[in-house]
Design a protein around this motif. Structure first.
Motif, PDB file in Angstrom:
ATOM      1  N   PHE A  24       9.750 -20.658  34.158  1.00  0.00           N
ATOM      2  CA  PHE A  24       8.983 -19.814  33.251  1.00  0.00           C
ATOM      3  C   PHE A  24       8.923 -20.374  31.843  1.00  0.00           C
ATOM      4  O   PHE A  24       9.863 -21.012  31.365  1.00  0.00           O
ATOM      5  CB  PHE A  24       9.630 -18.427  33.147  1.00  0.00           C
ATOM      6  N   SER A  25       7.824 -20.078  31.173  1.00  0.00           N
ATOM      7  CA  SER A  25       7.705 -20.258  29.726  1.00  0.00           C
ATOM      8  C   SER A  25       7.186 -18.946  29.163  1.00  0.00           C
ATOM      9  O   SER A  25       6.102 -18.489  29.546  1.00  0.00           O
ATOM     10  CB  SER A  25       6.736 -21.391  29.376  1.00  0.00           C
ATOM     11  N   TRP A  26       7.944 -18.339  28.276  1.00  0.00           N
ATOM     12  CA  TRP A  26       7.522 -17.040  27.741  1.00  0.00           C
ATOM     13  C   TRP A  26       6.298 -17.161  26.856  1.00  0.00           C
ATOM     14  O   TRP A  26       5.592 -16.164  26.640  1.00  0.00           O
ATOM     15  CB  TRP A  26       8.668 -16.385  26.982  1.00  0.00           C
ATOM     16  N   SER A  27       5.996 -18.349  26.363  1.00  0.00           N
ATOM     17  CA  SER A  27       4.796 -18.545  25.551  1.00  0.00           C
ATOM     18  C   SER A  27       3.560 -18.786  26.409  1.00  0.00           C
ATOM     19  O   SER A  27       2.444 -18.837  25.879  1.00  0.00           O
ATOM     20  CB  SER A  27       4.994 -19.733  24.612  1.00  0.00           C
ATOM     21  N   GLY A  28       3.756 -18.957  27.708  1.00  0.00           N
ATOM     22  CA  GLY A  28       2.640 -19.267  28.592  1.00  0.00           C
ATOM     23  C   GLY A  28       2.351 -20.741  28.699  1.00  0.00           C
ATOM     24  O   GLY A  28       1.354 -21.141  29.327  1.00  0.00           O
ATOM     25  N   SER A  29       3.206 -21.587  28.135  1.00  0.00           N
ATOM     26  CA  SER A  29       3.017 -23.028  28.219  1.00  0.00           C
ATOM     27  C   SER A  29       3.054 -23.487  29.672  1.00  0.00           C
ATOM     28  O   SER A  29       3.775 -22.937  30.489  1.00  0.00           O
ATOM     29  CB  SER A  29       4.129 -23.744  27.442  1.00  0.00           C
ATOM     30  N   LYS A  30       2.279 -24.497  29.971  1.00  0.00           N
ATOM     31  CA  LYS A  30       2.298 -25.100  31.305  1.00  0.00           C
ATOM     32  C   LYS A  30       2.980 -26.461  31.287  1.00  0.00           C
ATOM     33  O   LYS A  30       2.895 -27.222  32.261  1.00  0.00           O
ATOM     34  CB  LYS A  30       0.868 -25.223  31.853  1.00  0.00           C
ATOM     35  N   SER A  31       3.665 -26.750  30.210  1.00  0.00           N
ATOM     36  CA  SER A  31       4.381 -28.014  30.074  1.00  0.00           C
ATOM     37  C   SER A  31       5.825 -27.847  30.524  1.00  0.00           C
ATOM     38  O   SER A  31       6.491 -26.870  30.148  1.00  0.00           O
ATOM     39  CB  SER A  31       4.346 -28.481  28.624  1.00  0.00           C
ATOM     40  N   VAL A  32       6.318 -28.801  31.296  1.00  0.00           N
ATOM     41  CA  VAL A  32       7.709 -28.762  31.742  1.00  0.00           C
ATOM     42  C   VAL A  32       8.654 -28.716  30.542  1.00  0.00           C
ATOM     43  O   VAL A  32       9.685 -28.035  30.572  1.00  0.00           O
ATOM     44  CB  VAL A  32       8.011 -29.971  32.647  1.00  0.00           C
ATOM     45  N   SER A  33       8.304 -29.395  29.481  1.00  0.00           N
ATOM     46  CA  SER A  33       9.180 -29.423  28.303  1.00  0.00           C
ATOM     47  C   SER A  33       9.290 -28.062  27.628  1.00  0.00           C
ATOM     48  O   SER A  33      10.198 -27.832  26.831  1.00  0.00           O
ATOM     49  CB  SER A  33       8.686 -30.456  27.294  1.00  0.00           C
ATOM     50  N   GLY A  34       8.390 -27.139  27.954  1.00  0.00           N
ATOM     51  CA  GLY A  34       8.414 -25.814  27.355  1.00  0.00           C
ATOM     52  C   GLY A  34       9.101 -24.761  28.195  1.00  0.00           C
ATOM     53  O   GLY A  34       9.044 -23.567  27.878  1.00  0.00           O
ATOM     54  N   ILE A  35       9.786 -25.167  29.264  1.00  0.00           N
ATOM     55  CA  ILE A  35      10.432 -24.206  30.158  1.00  0.00           C
ATOM     56  C   ILE A  35      11.561 -23.463  29.448  1.00  0.00           C
ATOM     57  O   ILE A  35      12.370 -24.060  28.753  1.00  0.00           O
ATOM     58  CB  ILE A  35      10.953 -24.920  31.420  1.00  0.00           C
ATOM     59  N   ASP A  36      11.604 -22.143  29.667  1.00  0.00           N
ATOM     60  CA  ASP A  36      12.626 -21.285  29.076  1.00  0.00           C
ATOM     61  C   ASP A  36      13.633 -20.741  30.083  1.00  0.00           C
ATOM     62  O   ASP A  36      14.740 -20.361  29.696  1.00  0.00           O
ATOM     63  CB  ASP A  36      11.968 -20.058  28.423  1.00  0.00           C
ATOM     64  N   HIS A  37      13.256 -20.662  31.346  1.00  0.00           N
ATOM     65  CA  HIS A  37      14.052 -19.867  32.282  1.00  0.00           C
ATOM     66  C   HIS A  37      13.632 -20.239  33.699  1.00  0.00           C
ATOM     67  O   HIS A  37      12.561 -20.813  33.915  1.00  0.00           O
ATOM     68  CB  HIS A  37      13.779 -18.381  32.003  1.00  0.00           C
TER      69      HIS A  37
END
Length: 216
Positions: free
Chosen positions: A158-171
């Motif tokens: 998941f990315s809470w910002s809606g990012s589709k980048s692996v580097s932006g993963i939050d959870h």
């Protein structure tokens, strides 16, 4: 944790002094330091096309058996922390990312939960194991086991910002089912009030899915 720390799903290096002053982990906003050492380490990759004896249903059954398990007041103390810290994988990831073993004691644990489930279900070679969500997701991509379809037993990022980048993963967590209405049902660790819980998540928050190779 300090506001200056980078926002990542589950980082690997937390200075001992930071741990001592940290409060309970924010389960759905896991703020952690970015790994201090970026050099890659050769880590044995699971055989992405080799099926394990485990089924998706068996993995989900193990995950469901942990519903309600909760972290302590410091954000740690779960069976998943203890298991990961005693595993050889902890040594490998410390070599890769730096830091100390103690850093895992109260670290955010969504990834450690999924790794523990894979181990207990006999599916670790295909589920994978790590304590850092970004690296784990990249491992699925590198093994061509990555996609955008929610499937039971898939590992979801998941990315809470809606990012589709692996580097932006939050959870991260495990998919139980696609609800067919733009949401998915998941089982996650380090969520809600620091527990293992079943959640309903918007598919728009999903970066992607890793697909273990289960028995049919």
């Amino acid at each position: 944790m300090p506001a200056t720390l980078s926002r990542i799903g589950l980082g690997l290096t937390v200075a001992a002094s930071a741990i001592a002053g940290a409060g309970p982990a924010l389960a759905d906003h896991t703020n952690d330091v970015r790994p201090q050492v970026s050099r890659p380490v050769a880590v044995p990759a699971p055989a992405a096309e080799k099926r394990t004896p485990a089924t998706a249903a068996a993995v989900l059954k193990v995950a469901e058996s942990q519903l309600g398990v909760k972290e302590n007041a410091s954000g740690g103390g779960t069976p998943f922390h203890r298991w990961y810290m005693s595993s050889r994988r902890a040594s490998e990831t410390l070599q890769r990312d730096g830091g100390s073993l103690r850093a895992y004691t109260n670290a955010p644990w969504c990834a450690m939960f999924v790794a523990w489930v894979g181990e207990k279900a006999g599916a670790r070679p295909t589920v994978g194991w790590d304590a850092y969500t970004v690296t784990w997701a990249q491992w699925f991509k590198d093994n061509r086991r990555w996609g955008t379809a929610a499937k039971p037993g898939a590992v979801v990022y998941f990315s809470w910002s809606g990012s589709k980048s692996v580097s932006g993963i939050d959870h991260m967590g495990l998919v139980k089912k696609d609800n067919g209405d733009g949401t998915i049902t998941t089982i996650e660790g380090n969520t809600g009030n620091g527990r293992v819980e079943q959640r309903i998540r918007a598919a728009s928050q999903v970066v992607g899915y890793g697909y273990p190779v289960y028995q049919a």
